[in-house]
Design a protein around this motif. Sequence first.
Motif, mmCIF file in Angstrom:
data_model
loop_
_atom_site.group_PDB
_atom_site.id
_atom_site.type_symbol
_atom_site.label_atom_id
_atom_site.label_comp_id
_atom_site.label_asym_id
_atom_site.label_seq_id
_atom_site.Cartn_x
_atom_site.Cartn_y
_atom_site.Cartn_z
ATOM 1 N N PHE A 218 0.825 -1.201 0.000
ATOM 2 C CA PHE A 218 0.000 0.000 0.000
ATOM 3 C C PHE A 218 0.863 1.256 0.000
ATOM 4 O O PHE A 218 0.674 2.179 -0.803
ATOM 5 N N MET A 219 1.859 1.325 0.904
ATOM 6 C CA MET A 219 2.692 2.516 1.007
ATOM 7 C C MET A 219 3.538 2.714 -0.248
ATOM 8 O O MET A 219 3.665 3.831 -0.754
ATOM 9 N N ARG A 220 4.079 1.639 -0.781
ATOM 10 C CA ARG A 220 4.945 1.732 -1.953
ATOM 11 C C ARG A 220 4.203 2.317 -3.154
ATOM 12 O O ARG A 220 4.661 3.280 -3.778
ATOM 13 N N TYR A 221 3.030 1.761 -3.469
ATOM 14 C CA TYR A 221 2.356 2.181 -4.695
ATOM 15 C C TYR A 221 1.505 3.436 -4.494
ATOM 16 O O TYR A 221 1.324 4.217 -5.429
ATOM 17 N N SER A 222 1.003 3.645 -3.289
ATOM 18 C CA SER A 222 0.329 4.912 -3.014
ATOM 19 C C SER A 222 1.326 6.057 -3.114
ATOM 20 O O SER A 222 1.029 7.114 -3.673
ATOM 21 N N ARG A 223 2.514 5.844 -2.574
ATOM 22 C CA ARG A 223 3.554 6.876 -2.645
ATOM 23 C C ARG A 223 3.945 7.161 -4.085
ATOM 24 O O ARG A 223 4.031 8.331 -4.486
ATOM 25 N N MET A 224 4.186 6.119 -4.874
ATOM 26 C CA MET A 224 4.597 6.331 -6.259
ATOM 27 C C MET A 224 3.510 7.029 -7.063
ATOM 28 O O MET A 224 3.789 7.885 -7.912
ATOM 29 N N LEU A 225 2.242 6.676 -6.797
ATOM 30 C CA LEU A 225 1.139 7.316 -7.518
ATOM 31 C C LEU A 225 1.026 8.791 -7.137
ATOM 32 O O LEU A 225 0.862 9.654 -8.002
ATOM 33 N N GLU A 226 1.135 9.077 -5.836
ATOM 34 C CA GLU A 226 1.021 10.465 -5.390
ATOM 35 C C GLU A 226 2.193 11.310 -5.875
ATOM 36 O O GLU A 226 2.040 12.505 -6.154
ATOM 37 N N GLU A 227 3.374 10.700 -5.995
ATOM 38 C CA GLU A 227 4.554 11.440 -6.433
ATOM 39 C C GLU A 227 4.582 11.643 -7.945
ATOM 40 O O GLU A 227 5.259 12.557 -8.426
#
Length: 216
Positions: free
Chosen positions: A77-86
């Motif tokens: 969750f953190m990995r792909y949420s972060r990449m999407l938000e960035e």
Amino acid sequence: MPVGIEAWVTQIPPVTRAWLALSVLTSLAVQCQLMTPLQLYFSFKAAFTNMQPWRALTTFFYFGTISLDFVFHMFFFMRYSRMLEESSFANRKADYFWLLLLSSVMLLALSPLVNLPFLSSPLAFVPIYLWSRRHPSTPISLFGLVTITAPYLPLALVGLAWMLNGTWRAAAGDLLGCAVGHVGWFVRDVWTREMTGGPSVLSDAPEALKRLFGDI
């Protein structure tokens, strides 16, 4: 200057950071017996008939007790949420929050279909699904064992969750998250391009929300 864990946390974009912090704190509170899952789960009767509206929020922050399954969901969750938000939502905090808010409303409305008391994992699959559709040719290595392309990532994670939990219920929730993520992707990347020719309230956050987040 921040160092160590503080530096890592401050580098996470704000919406993902807030979601991650609330999720970890909620699970720690349950682990320390400051509260119980019975106080956090969502049902229409408990939330609205019994006048306990906080359940419509806490259901999205409880990923279970500290365990291998908890770490598994937190990592992806953190990995792909972060990449999407960035990437797709860089400098658009309000739009990312709006995506998660609309997805949460959809999950609450659909939750009786799968009888899930906690909707944290289904919501976590929304950014994973959206990221995978926006990066169709990106290769993904799963624990160094097998390499797949990004569009197959959500289904691979559903299968892993099923194996970790040993029950179809976990897979049903994650598949529901994929379905809601597909709606979010369609509204933002297909509908606005091919049908209406522009953004709508379903794809872009209202101006008042953008002002609140400092985006305009």
